[in-house]
Design an enzyme around this catalytic site. Structure first.
Site: not given
Length: 351
Positions: A53, A236, A239, A241-243
Site C-alpha cells: 500500500y 461496500l 464503493g 453499494l454506496t450508490g
C-alpha cells in the site's frame, strides 16, 4: 465497540477493522492520522495495512508508504498496546517482488515492515495472495489450477511456516493469517502447520460483500470447522453499494476517478458492470423499503454472517468515515436478512 479474538489465536481485536490502503495516495498523511484518531475514539482498535500500500493505483515508488504513515501515527500517539496492527507480505507481481515470498524473503519483509511501522511487533502478519496463484481480483472467470505442482506448493508452505514460526517465537509477530486464499489452500496451510507444530492460520482476508459472496460455501464451512476468522475487505464493493456510481456517475476524487486519471480503466477492478448497477439499484430499493441507510445495512449484513467475520471499513476522508461509524450499532432483524438473501438470488455474482 465489541471485541473478538482472531481464530484460535490469543489476539483480541475490535469487531470492526479500519483499512488504510488509500493512506499516502487518495488520503494524505494528516487526513490519515485524523481518521485513525477518529476510529480509535469510536472503539476501533484494529488497523489493517500492507507492504504494497497505497493502492489506486499501486506504484513502485510509493510501496511501503502506508505502513510509514501508520508508523508515524503510532510514534506520535504512543500507547502501542491500545491498537492491533495487521500487515501483509505481497505475493508475486511487478510492483514489489516478481517472486512473491518464501521463508528467506519473509524474514526480511517482516523486519522491513517493523521498521516502517516503527514498532517491535506485528499483531497479525498475513500473506497477501498465494505464490501459486489465486482466483481473487476477478481472476475467477478464467481460473486454471491445472498447472499447479502440489508437492512444490506443500514444500513452499513448510518453508514459509518455518519462517513465520521463527518470527512468532522471536516476538516479532503475534498471529498469522492468509489473504485471497482458497478453501483447499487454507486447509493445506492448517494441515502443514499441524504437522510442523507451527502457528495456525488465524484469519483469512478475502473480498466479501452483498455483491461478492464467494466465501459463502466451501470457505464458510472451512472457517467454521477450523476456527478461521474472515477479515472481509470491500464490504461496500469498492464503493458500489454506496450508490455513488449509479447512472454512470464518477465523483471527483473517487476510486474510479483516481484510477482513470492515472491511465487506468476506472472500472473498480472489474466490478463496474451493468449487472452490478442493477444489483446496487435493487439494494438501495430494499434499504428504502426497510427504512435503513444502504451503507449501514451493508456493513451490518457482513457482521451477521453465520461464520466469524470482521468487516474492514475504509474511507478517503473523515466525512465518509463518520458516516460508516454512525451505523455500527445496527443489527438487522431476521426478516431483513431473509429479504437480502432473496435479493441475492435475483442478482448473483454480478462481477
Amino acid at each position: 465497540m465489541d471485541s473478538t479474538v482472531l481464530g484460535s489465536s490469543k489476539v483480541r481485536v475490535s469487531a470492526v477493522c479500519l483499512g488504510t490502503m488509500t493512506f499516502g495516495n487518495q488520503t494524505g498523511a494528516a487526513q490519515a492520522h485524523a481518521q485513525m484518531d477518529r476510529a480509535l475514539a469510536a472503539g476501533i482498535t484494529f488497523l489493517d495495512t500492507a507492504e504494497l500500500y497505497p493502492v489506486n493505483p499501486v506504484r513502485r515508488e510509493t510501496v511501503g508508504r502506508t505502513e510509514e504513515i501508520v508508523g508515524d501515527w503510532l510514534s506520535a500517539r504512543g500507547g502501542r498496546d491500545r491498537v492491533q496492527i495487521a500487515t501483509k507480505a505481497a505475493g508475486p507481481g511487478d510492483k514489489v517482488r516478481a517472486e512473491g515470498f518464501d521463508g528467506a524473503i519473509l524474514r526480511r519483509t517482516i523486519d522491513a515492515s517493523l521498521r516502517r511501522l516503527r514498532t517491535d511487533y506485528i499483531d497479525l502478519y498475513q500473506l497477501h495472495w498465494p505464490v501459486r496463484g489465486s482466483y481473487a481480483f476477478r481472476q475467477n472467470w478464467r481460473y486454471d489450477p491445472s498447472k499447479q505442482d502440489r508437492a512444490a506448493t506443500l514444500a513452499h508452505m513448510q518453508d514459509v511456516l518455518g519462517a513465520l514460526d521463527e518470527a512468532v517465537r522471536a516476538g516479532k509477530v503475534r498471529a498469522i493469517g492468509l489473504s485471497n486464499e482458497s478453501a483447499w489452500g487454507t486447509a493445506r496451510w492448517i494441515d502443514t502447520a499441524e504437522r510442523m507444530g507451527a502457528p495456525r492460520m488465524a484469519s483469512i482476508q478475502n473480498e466479501y460483500s452483498l455483491l461478492y459472496r464467494a466465501f459463502d460455501t466451501d470457505l464458510a464451512e472451512l472457517a467454521v470447522n477450523e476456527g478461521v476468522t474472515l477479515l472481509a475487505y470491500s464490504p461496500l464493493a469498492a464503493g458500489l453499494l454506496t450508490g455513488k456510481y449509479q447512472g454512470g456517475a464518477e465523483p471527483a476524487g473517487s476510486r474510479a476517478a483516481t484510477d482513470r486519471a492515472s491511465g487506468g480503466p476506472g472500472d473498480l477492478g472489474g466490478r463496474r458492470t451493468a449487472r452490478a448497477d442493477a444489483a446496487v439499484a435493487a439494494w438501495h430499493g430494499l434499504a428504502a423499503e426497510l427504512g435503513l441507510d444502504p451503507v449501514h445495512m451493508a456493513i451490518a449484513f457482513t457482521r451477521q454472517r453465520p461464520f466469524h467475520a470482521i468487516p474492514i471499513i475504509g474511507a478517503t476522508d473523515l466525512s465518509q468515515l463518520d458516516h460508516l461509524l454512525a451505523g455500527l450499532d445496527l443489527r438487522l432483524p431476521a426478516e431483513a436478512l431473509k429479504r437480502i438473501d432473496k435479493l441475492h438470488r435475483s442478482h448473483p455474482l454480478p462481477y
